[in-house]
Design a protein around this motif. Structure first.
Motif, PDB file in Angstrom:
ATOM      1  N   GLU A 197       0.839  -1.200   0.000  1.00 38.01           N
ATOM      2  CA  GLU A 197       0.000   0.000   0.000  1.00 38.01           C
ATOM      3  C   GLU A 197       0.868   1.242   0.000  1.00 38.01           C
ATOM      4  OE1 GLU A 197      -1.096   0.350   4.683  1.00 38.01           O
ATOM      5  OE2 GLU A 197      -2.227  -1.102   3.510  1.00 38.01           O
ATOM      6  N   ARG A 198       0.266   2.321  -0.432  1.00 39.07           N
ATOM      7  CA  ARG A 198       0.943   3.611  -0.413  1.00 39.07           C
ATOM      8  C   ARG A 198       0.623   4.299   0.905  1.00 39.07           C
ATOM      9  NH1 ARG A 198      -0.862   5.445  -6.500  1.00 39.07           N
ATOM     10  NH2 ARG A 198      -0.464   3.392  -7.359  1.00 39.07           N
ATOM     11  N   ASP A 199       1.648   4.888   1.483  1.00 39.09           N
ATOM     12  CA  ASP A 199       1.499   5.653   2.715  1.00 39.09           C
ATOM     13  C   ASP A 199       2.285   6.940   2.527  1.00 39.09           C
ATOM     14  OD1 ASP A 199       1.080   6.550   5.304  1.00 39.09           O
ATOM     15  OD2 ASP A 199       2.561   5.206   6.190  1.00 39.09           O
ATOM     16  N   GLY A 200       1.622   7.945   2.014  1.00 38.27           N
ATOM     17  CA  GLY A 200       2.315   9.191   1.690  1.00 38.27           C
ATOM     18  C   GLY A 200       3.322   8.946   0.589  1.00 38.27           C
ATOM     19  N   GLU A 201       4.580   9.232   0.867  1.00 35.88           N
ATOM     20  CA  GLU A 201       5.640   9.039  -0.121  1.00 35.88           C
ATOM     21  C   GLU A 201       6.353   7.704   0.041  1.00 35.88           C
ATOM     22  OE1 GLU A 201       8.242  12.426  -0.351  1.00 35.88           O
ATOM     23  OE2 GLU A 201       6.726  13.519  -1.482  1.00 35.88           O
ATOM     24  N   SER A 202       5.711   6.783   0.746  1.00 40.11           N
ATOM     25  CA  SER A 202       6.288   5.451   0.949  1.00 40.11           C
ATOM     26  C   SER A 202       5.370   4.374   0.390  1.00 40.11           C
ATOM     27  CB  SER A 202       6.488   5.173   2.446  1.00 40.11           C
ATOM     28  OG  SER A 202       7.442   6.026   2.993  1.00 40.11           O
ATOM     29  N   VAL A 203       5.997   3.292  -0.013  1.00 40.38           N
ATOM     30  CA  VAL A 203       5.297   2.054  -0.334  1.00 40.38           C
ATOM     31  C   VAL A 203       5.582   1.126   0.837  1.00 40.38           C
ATOM     32  CG1 VAL A 203       5.216   0.060  -1.874  1.00 40.38           C
ATOM     33  CG2 VAL A 203       5.556   2.352  -2.824  1.00 40.38           C
ATOM     34  N   VAL A 204       4.534   0.591   1.436  1.00 40.24           N
ATOM     35  CA  VAL A 204       4.693  -0.294   2.590  1.00 40.24           C
ATOM     36  C   VAL A 204       4.303  -1.703   2.162  1.00 40.24           C
ATOM     37  CG1 VAL A 204       4.030  -0.755   4.973  1.00 40.24           C
ATOM     38  CG2 VAL A 204       4.145   1.615   4.152  1.00 40.24           C
ATOM     39  N   VAL A 205       5.263  -2.612   2.264  1.00 38.23           N
ATOM     40  CA  VAL A 205       5.071  -4.012   1.879  1.00 38.23           C
ATOM     41  C   VAL A 205       5.046  -4.846   3.153  1.00 38.23           C
ATOM     42  CG1 VAL A 205       5.966  -5.926   0.508  1.00 38.23           C
ATOM     43  CG2 VAL A 205       6.383  -3.553  -0.226  1.00 38.23           C
ATOM     44  N   THR A 206       4.029  -5.715   3.264  1.00 37.61           N
ATOM     45  CA  THR A 206       3.899  -6.538   4.464  1.00 37.61           C
ATOM     46  C   THR A 206       3.721  -8.004   4.076  1.00 37.61           C
ATOM     47  OG1 THR A 206       2.807  -4.697   5.582  1.00 37.61           O
ATOM     48  CG2 THR A 206       2.611  -6.864   6.609  1.00 37.61           C
ATOM     49  N   TYR A 207       4.521  -8.842   4.710  1.00 32.92           N
ATOM     50  CA  TYR A 207       4.395 -10.291   4.579  1.00 32.92           C
ATOM     51  C   TYR A 207       4.151 -10.846   5.974  1.00 32.92           C
ATOM     52  CZ  TYR A 207       6.848  -9.669   0.113  1.00 32.92           C
ATOM     53  OH  TYR A 207       7.228  -9.280  -1.144  1.00 32.92           O
ATOM     54  N   GLU A 208       3.111 -11.661   6.125  1.00 29.78           N
ATOM     55  CA  GLU A 208       2.857 -12.337   7.397  1.00 29.78           C
ATOM     56  C   GLU A 208       2.848 -13.831   7.146  1.00 29.78           C
ATOM     57  OE1 GLU A 208      -0.652 -10.886   9.356  1.00 29.78           O
ATOM     58  OE2 GLU A 208      -0.026  -8.796   9.133  1.00 29.78           O
ATOM     59  N   PHE A 209       3.559 -14.570   8.005  1.00 29.99           N
ATOM     60  CA  PHE A 209       3.646 -16.017   7.855  1.00 29.99           C
ATOM     61  C   PHE A 209       3.921 -16.647   9.214  1.00 29.99           C
ATOM     62  CE2 PHE A 209       7.881 -14.309   7.369  1.00 29.99           C
ATOM     63  CZ  PHE A 209       8.725 -15.213   7.993  1.00 29.99           C
ATOM     64  N   GLU A 210       3.692 -17.936   9.301  1.00 28.99           N
ATOM     65  CA  GLU A 210       4.015 -18.702  10.506  1.00 28.99           C
ATOM     66  C   GLU A 210       4.978 -19.809  10.116  1.00 28.99           C
ATOM     67  OE1 GLU A 210       0.507 -20.235  12.397  1.00 28.99           O
ATOM     68  OE2 GLU A 210      -0.426 -18.260  12.551  1.00 28.99           O
ATOM     69  N   LEU A 211       5.979 -20.021  10.974  1.00 32.68           N
ATOM     70  CA  LEU A 211       6.909 -21.130  10.780  1.00 32.68           C
ATOM     71  C   LEU A 211       7.236 -21.725  12.131  1.00 32.68           C
ATOM     72  CD1 LEU A 211       9.511 -20.011   8.075  1.00 32.68           C
ATOM     73  CD2 LEU A 211       7.800 -21.798   7.896  1.00 32.68           C
ATOM     74  N   GLY A 212       7.582 -22.977  12.132  1.00 29.56           N
ATOM     75  CA  GLY A 212       7.910 -23.660  13.363  1.00 29.56           C
ATOM     76  C   GLY A 212       9.368 -23.559  13.755  1.00 29.56           C
ATOM     77  N   ASN A 213      10.248 -23.219  12.836  1.00 32.66           N
ATOM     78  CA  ASN A 213      11.665 -23.156  13.133  1.00 32.66           C
ATOM     79  C   ASN A 213      12.122 -21.698  13.063  1.00 32.66           C
ATOM     80  OD1 ASN A 213      14.594 -23.014  12.282  1.00 32.66           O
ATOM     81  ND2 ASN A 213      14.425 -25.176  12.866  1.00 32.66           N
ATOM     82  N   ALA A 214      12.601 -21.184  14.185  1.00 34.73           N
ATOM     83  CA  ALA A 214      12.965 -19.772  14.279  1.00 34.73           C
ATOM     84  C   ALA A 214      14.152 -19.407  13.388  1.00 34.73           C
ATOM     85  CB  ALA A 214      13.259 -19.407  15.727  1.00 34.73           C
ATOM     86  N   ASP A 215      15.148 -20.291  13.273  1.00 36.04           N
ATOM     87  CA  ASP A 215      16.289 -20.005  12.402  1.00 36.04           C
ATOM     88  C   ASP A 215      15.858 -19.901  10.946  1.00 36.04           C
ATOM     89  OD1 ASP A 215      18.274 -19.916  14.431  1.00 36.04           O
ATOM     90  OD2 ASP A 215      18.361 -22.109  14.448  1.00 36.04           O
ATOM     91  N   THR A 216      14.975 -20.787  10.533  1.00 35.32           N
ATOM     92  CA  THR A 216      14.444 -20.739   9.173  1.00 35.32           C
ATOM     93  C   THR A 216      13.625 -19.470   8.978  1.00 35.32           C
ATOM     94  OG1 THR A 216      14.408 -23.144   9.048  1.00 35.32           O
ATOM     95  CG2 THR A 216      13.015 -21.957   7.483  1.00 35.32           C
ATOM     96  N   ALA A 217      12.835 -19.093   9.965  1.00 34.34           N
ATOM     97  CA  ALA A 217      12.021 -17.874   9.873  1.00 34.34           C
ATOM     98  C   ALA A 217      12.905 -16.645   9.694  1.00 34.34           C
ATOM     99  CB  ALA A 217      11.148 -17.725  11.105  1.00 34.34           C
ATOM    100  N   ALA A 218      14.036 -16.592  10.368  1.00 39.91           N
ATOM    101  CA  ALA A 218      14.956 -15.458  10.214  1.00 39.91           C
ATOM    102  C   ALA A 218      15.494 -15.396   8.787  1.00 39.91           C
ATOM    103  CB  ALA A 218      16.102 -15.560  11.223  1.00 39.91           C
ATOM    104  N   ARG A 219      15.852 -16.548   8.236  1.00 40.92           N
ATOM    105  CA  ARG A 219      16.343 -16.576   6.844  1.00 40.92           C
ATOM    106  C   ARG A 219      15.246 -16.151   5.868  1.00 40.92           C
ATOM    107  NH1 ARG A 219      18.787 -21.197   8.875  1.00 40.92           N
ATOM    108  NH2 ARG A 219      17.311 -22.582   7.851  1.00 40.92           N
ATOM    109  N   VAL A 220      14.016 -16.608   6.104  1.00 45.27           N
ATOM    110  CA  VAL A 220      12.896 -16.245   5.234  1.00 45.27           C
ATOM    111  C   VAL A 220      12.627 -14.740   5.323  1.00 45.27           C
ATOM    112  CG1 VAL A 220      10.395 -16.498   4.913  1.00 45.27           C
ATOM    113  CG2 VAL A 220      11.835 -18.531   5.199  1.00 45.27           C
ATOM    114  N   ALA A 221      12.628 -14.199   6.529  1.00 45.80           N
ATOM    115  CA  ALA A 221      12.386 -12.765   6.709  1.00 45.80           C
ATOM    116  C   ALA A 221      13.434 -11.934   5.976  1.00 45.80           C
ATOM    117  CB  ALA A 221      12.364 -12.424   8.192  1.00 45.80           C
ATOM    118  N   LYS A 222      14.682 -12.334   6.068  1.00 45.17           N
ATOM    119  CA  LYS A 222      15.765 -11.646   5.362  1.00 45.17           C
ATOM    120  C   LYS A 222      15.541 -11.732   3.854  1.00 45.17           C
ATOM    121  CE  LYS A 222      20.818 -11.899   4.735  1.00 45.17           C
ATOM    122  NZ  LYS A 222      21.003 -12.441   3.400  1.00 45.17           N
TER     123      LYS A 222
END
Length: 170
Positions: free
Chosen positions: A101-126
């Protein structure tokens, strides 16, 4: 304590060199755009992750004025391309939510997900944060003079992509 607790998420993000702790989550340090990740409790002993990336709109990144048709077309194309971010991971990730979505002069991108392994979640987020940056740079419109972080990214892409011969990243 299971591997999918918010505490294990904190440990995973703090041990991953691509993140720095903030007051409400973690900042992605490998991108020029403002990327953050928040981990929250989810049902069934899982952790829900929200990756948010703020990038400038096309108009905010250019020196010149950009017409409405170009701005809207650029935004719609960016949105369609960013939806493919899970394909860039080496993990099967289903998005619970996706938004651009547009928020003023910014584009805001959001991804929401669930994972069971925190190390994998960190790699996915990156990966998601870096995917936004790379997709943004691939979609810059030729013929405009860019400024700020986008100018730096375009210059870096031109230099790395073709040995410094110039031209757009595409």
């Amino acid at each position: 304590m299971s591997d999918d607790s918010p505490e294990s998420a904190a440990s995973a993000f703090e041990s991953n060199g691509a993140f720095e702790p903030t007051d409400d989550g973690y900042r992605v340090t490998t991108t020029a755009f403002e990327g953050t990740v928040v981990a929250d409790d989810a049902p069934k002993w899982r952790v829900a992750y929200t990756v948010t990336v703020r990038a400038p709109t096309l108009s905010a990144a250019t020196v010149e004025t950009v017409g409405d048709a170009v701005t809207d077309g650029w935004f719609e194309t960016l949105e369609r391309r960013l939806e493919d971010a899970p394909k860039a991971t080496r993990t099967s990730v289903e998005l619970d939510e996706f938004g651009v979505e547009r928020d003023g002069e910014s584009v805001v991108v959001t991804y929401e997900f669930e994972l069971g392994n925190a190390d994998t979640a960190a790699r996915v987020a990156k990966t998601f944060a870096e995917y936004v940056e790379g997709t943004y740079v691939e979609g810059v419109v030729p013929g405009y003079e860019y400024e700020g972080a986008v100018a730096d990214l375009v210059n870096q892409a031109q230099t790395n992509g073709d040995g410094g011969a110039g031209g757009t990243p595409l």
